[in-house]
Design a protein around this motif. Structure first.
Motif, PDB file in Angstrom:
ATOM      1  N   TYR A 105      -5.108   4.933  -2.314  1.00 18.01           N
ATOM      2  CA  TYR A 105      -4.062   4.135  -2.939  1.00 18.01           C
ATOM      3  C   TYR A 105      -2.738   4.879  -2.819  1.00 18.01           C
ATOM      4  O   TYR A 105      -1.680   4.266  -2.637  1.00 18.01           O
ATOM      5  CB  TYR A 105      -4.419   3.889  -4.405  1.00 18.01           C
ATOM      6  CG  TYR A 105      -3.315   3.236  -5.194  1.00 18.01           C
ATOM      7  CD1 TYR A 105      -2.988   1.905  -5.007  1.00 18.01           C
ATOM      8  CD2 TYR A 105      -2.601   3.978  -6.135  1.00 18.01           C
ATOM      9  CE1 TYR A 105      -1.963   1.314  -5.731  1.00 18.01           C
ATOM     10  CE2 TYR A 105      -1.576   3.398  -6.860  1.00 18.01           C
ATOM     11  CZ  TYR A 105      -1.259   2.069  -6.663  1.00 18.01           C
ATOM     12  OH  TYR A 105      -0.248   1.497  -7.378  1.00 18.01           O
ATOM     13  N   TYR A 106      -2.814   6.197  -2.879  1.00 18.92           N
ATOM     14  CA  TYR A 106      -1.592   6.998  -2.818  1.00 18.92           C
ATOM     15  C   TYR A 106      -1.202   7.403  -1.407  1.00 18.92           C
ATOM     16  O   TYR A 106      -0.037   7.596  -1.107  1.00 18.92           O
ATOM     17  CB  TYR A 106      -1.740   8.246  -3.705  1.00 18.92           C
ATOM     18  CG  TYR A 106      -1.723   7.912  -5.170  1.00 18.92           C
ATOM     19  CD1 TYR A 106      -0.525   7.641  -5.814  1.00 18.92           C
ATOM     20  CD2 TYR A 106      -2.894   7.839  -5.906  1.00 18.92           C
ATOM     21  CE1 TYR A 106      -0.484   7.317  -7.159  1.00 18.92           C
ATOM     22  CE2 TYR A 106      -2.874   7.518  -7.252  1.00 18.92           C
ATOM     23  CZ  TYR A 106      -1.663   7.252  -7.878  1.00 18.92           C
ATOM     24  OH  TYR A 106      -1.630   6.926  -9.194  1.00 18.92           O
ATOM     25  N   ASP A 130       0.802  -1.213   0.000  1.00 22.88           N
ATOM     26  CA  ASP A 130       0.000   0.000   0.000  1.00 22.88           C
ATOM     27  C   ASP A 130       0.842   1.273   0.000  1.00 22.88           C
ATOM     28  O   ASP A 130       0.640   2.168  -0.815  1.00 22.88           O
ATOM     29  CB  ASP A 130      -0.914   0.026   1.227  1.00 22.88           C
ATOM     30  CG  ASP A 130      -2.348  -0.277   0.841  1.00 22.88           C
ATOM     31  OD1 ASP A 130      -3.153  -0.466   1.722  1.00 22.88           O
ATOM     32  OD2 ASP A 130      -2.629  -0.290  -0.379  1.00 22.88           O
ATOM     33  N   ASP A 131       1.793   1.295   0.920  1.00 18.02           N
ATOM     34  CA  ASP A 131       2.435   2.552   1.224  1.00 18.02           C
ATOM     35  C   ASP A 131       3.340   3.041   0.107  1.00 18.02           C
ATOM     36  O   ASP A 131       4.345   2.439  -0.233  1.00 18.02           O
ATOM     37  CB  ASP A 131       3.261   2.394   2.514  1.00 18.02           C
ATOM     38  CG  ASP A 131       3.476   3.725   3.178  1.00 18.02           C
ATOM     39  OD1 ASP A 131       2.914   4.714   2.685  1.00 18.02           O
ATOM     40  OD2 ASP A 131       4.213   3.761   4.179  1.00 18.02           O
ATOM     41  N   GLN A 165       2.275   8.679 -10.847  1.00 16.00           N
ATOM     42  CA  GLN A 165       2.359   8.878  -9.400  1.00 16.00           C
ATOM     43  C   GLN A 165       2.619  10.332  -9.058  1.00 16.00           C
ATOM     44  O   GLN A 165       1.960  10.907  -8.195  1.00 16.00           O
ATOM     45  CB  GLN A 165       3.463   8.004  -8.807  1.00 16.00           C
ATOM     46  CG  GLN A 165       3.005   6.592  -8.520  1.00 16.00           C
ATOM     47  CD  GLN A 165       4.127   5.723  -7.980  1.00 16.00           C
ATOM     48  OE1 GLN A 165       5.180   6.219  -7.603  1.00 16.00           O
ATOM     49  NE2 GLN A 165       3.894   4.426  -7.961  1.00 16.00           N
ATOM     50  N   PRO A 209     -11.290   5.781  -3.174  1.00 18.39           N
ATOM     51  CA  PRO A 209     -10.331   4.678  -2.991  1.00 18.39           C
ATOM     52  C   PRO A 209      -8.986   4.953  -3.650  1.00 18.39           C
ATOM     53  O   PRO A 209      -7.960   4.489  -3.174  1.00 18.39           O
ATOM     54  CB  PRO A 209     -11.027   3.492  -3.656  1.00 18.39           C
ATOM     55  CG  PRO A 209     -12.461   3.821  -3.619  1.00 18.39           C
ATOM     56  CD  PRO A 209     -12.549   5.311  -3.757  1.00 18.39           C
ATOM     57  N   ASN A 210      -9.025   5.737  -4.725  1.00 21.62           N
ATOM     58  CA  ASN A 210      -7.761   6.035  -5.396  1.00 21.62           C
ATOM     59  C   ASN A 210      -6.889   6.961  -4.554  1.00 21.62           C
ATOM     60  O   ASN A 210      -5.662   6.833  -4.556  1.00 21.62           O
ATOM     61  CB  ASN A 210      -8.032   6.650  -6.770  1.00 21.62           C
ATOM     62  CG  ASN A 210      -6.867   6.451  -7.724  1.00 21.62           C
ATOM     63  OD1 ASN A 210      -5.964   5.677  -7.427  1.00 21.62           O
ATOM     64  ND2 ASN A 210      -6.895   7.132  -8.842  1.00 21.62           N
TER      65      ASN A 210
END
Lengths: 208, 208
Positions: B55-56, B2-3, B14, B51-52
């Motif tokens: 994600y970041y 995740d991280d 990103q 949710p995105n």
DNA sequence: CATCGGCCTGACCATCCGGTCAGAAAAAGA
DNA sequence: TCTTTTTCTGACCGGATGGTCAGGCCGATG
């Protein structure tokens, strides 16, 4: 029959509880903001149950609004007290001192307003551009006249007032920061009084 | 896995998205406070799904923290730039002007910090009493030396710095109030520059 | 063009929170 | 004391909110 706000509290119990609620709400709202505060927090701080809060006030908004409007008067008193017939520098220095004293004695109230204004003053825009503006306009005119009469230095009256607000309220609103830098042994307010005395004395002395 | 925060963003996507998120979060957090902001708001403002976002960044807290810490450096740059070898009044006036310029150009950043400090700075107490304190101590010592050398008026360096913070940030943090009183036709920042120039010039001139 | 890993989403969950309500407890009044 | 009015509460509701997850998409690389 829910609404108690319309007719002022009559019974002893009503007075005691509404007061406890407003006191608790001031504590909670001022340190968490409106959105960051919950009815449960306020209820706990007031020693009441949540449904009981809502017996005395119709909503969270209503508590906040009551607080804010109830305090605005007190808050602006020192500005109102500026006397056109007084000695200009005395009047302004007295204003500065009273404002600083309010920051010391009523930091929660200061933070309550700060929170509100910071977030765009959604609940008091009408007061800002209504009553507050006309009060400031009035006092700015007084200061302008003093300047025209050569009794004060030539400075913008509005920004003079802003600077007084900024500097006095800073010691209440950013108390954590001030304390973090000065350390606990300093009496920030006492030092501030000396500093602001000197600052405004120098700022306001008429040009030779 | 995740991280993403640990290792700096690598891919173009990103970089673009984390940037969009931080930009959106700055907008939302600064005008609603931490508690008053929602992930949905930030996601919408960033043009991403909730949710995105997650994600970041691992959490709402993480976004806020990243913003705050990332900005602290920029925020304190003008203070760092005070040069002990420079001309005292020039150095301080430059600091005032740069600080005011930052309030004009980065009001959201200013409000983000204001919100945080107002509510007791729960997330940056260590920075306040750590890095910030030592930086202020250092510069206060520089100012003290200037005063000892008779190159500045005898005023408390710490409260001088507080007053600069208070007055410059006031125009960003309380912009609504300032605008409500001055009206939309005034350029508050331009007027403030003139006013603050005069104020600090008078405050800092050495006694005869 | 296949495939692999980074990128993204809909659906979902648990919790919190403001607010409601039926009725109990307590106070006030007769 | 009995009745009426005020005060208070536990249980509950609906919506918002932070966060999860299984799996689908999609672009870069071979």
């Amino acid at each position: 029959m829910d609404d108690i706000g319309a007719n002022r509290p009559k019974t002893r119990i009503q007075r005691r509880n509404t007061e406890a609620i407003l006191e608790a709400a001031l504590e909670v709202f001022s340190s968490n903001g409106f959105r960051g505060s919950t009815l449960d927090q306020i209820a706990r701080a007031a020693g009441l149950s949540k449904p009981n809060l809502l017996y005395y006030f119709p909503s969270k908004e209503a508590i906040h609004s009551e607080l804010l409007n109830g305090l605005l008067d007190v808050w602006l008193d020192p500005l109102r007290a500026i006397d056109p017939a007084g000695e200009p520098r005395d009047e302004i220095m007295t204003y500065v001192r009273r404002k600083l004293e309010m920051s010391r004695e009523m930091p929660r109230e200061s933070r309550l307003f700060a929170n509100e204004v910071l977030q765009g003053a959604p609940r008091i825009t009408d007061v800002l551009s209504g009553g507050l503006k006309s009060l400031v306009d009035e006092k700015a005119a007084v200061i302008r006249d003093w300047i025209e009469a050569g009794r004060l230095a030539r400075i913008d009256p509005y920004h003079l007032i802003f600077s007084i607000w900024a500097m006095t309220q800073h010691y209440a609103d950013f108390e954590v920061q001030v304390r973090a830098i000065l350390g606990p042994e300093h009496d920030a307010f006492a030092e501030a009084e000396v500093f602001l005395d000197r600052l405004f004395d120098r700022l306001l002395s008429p040009d030779p």
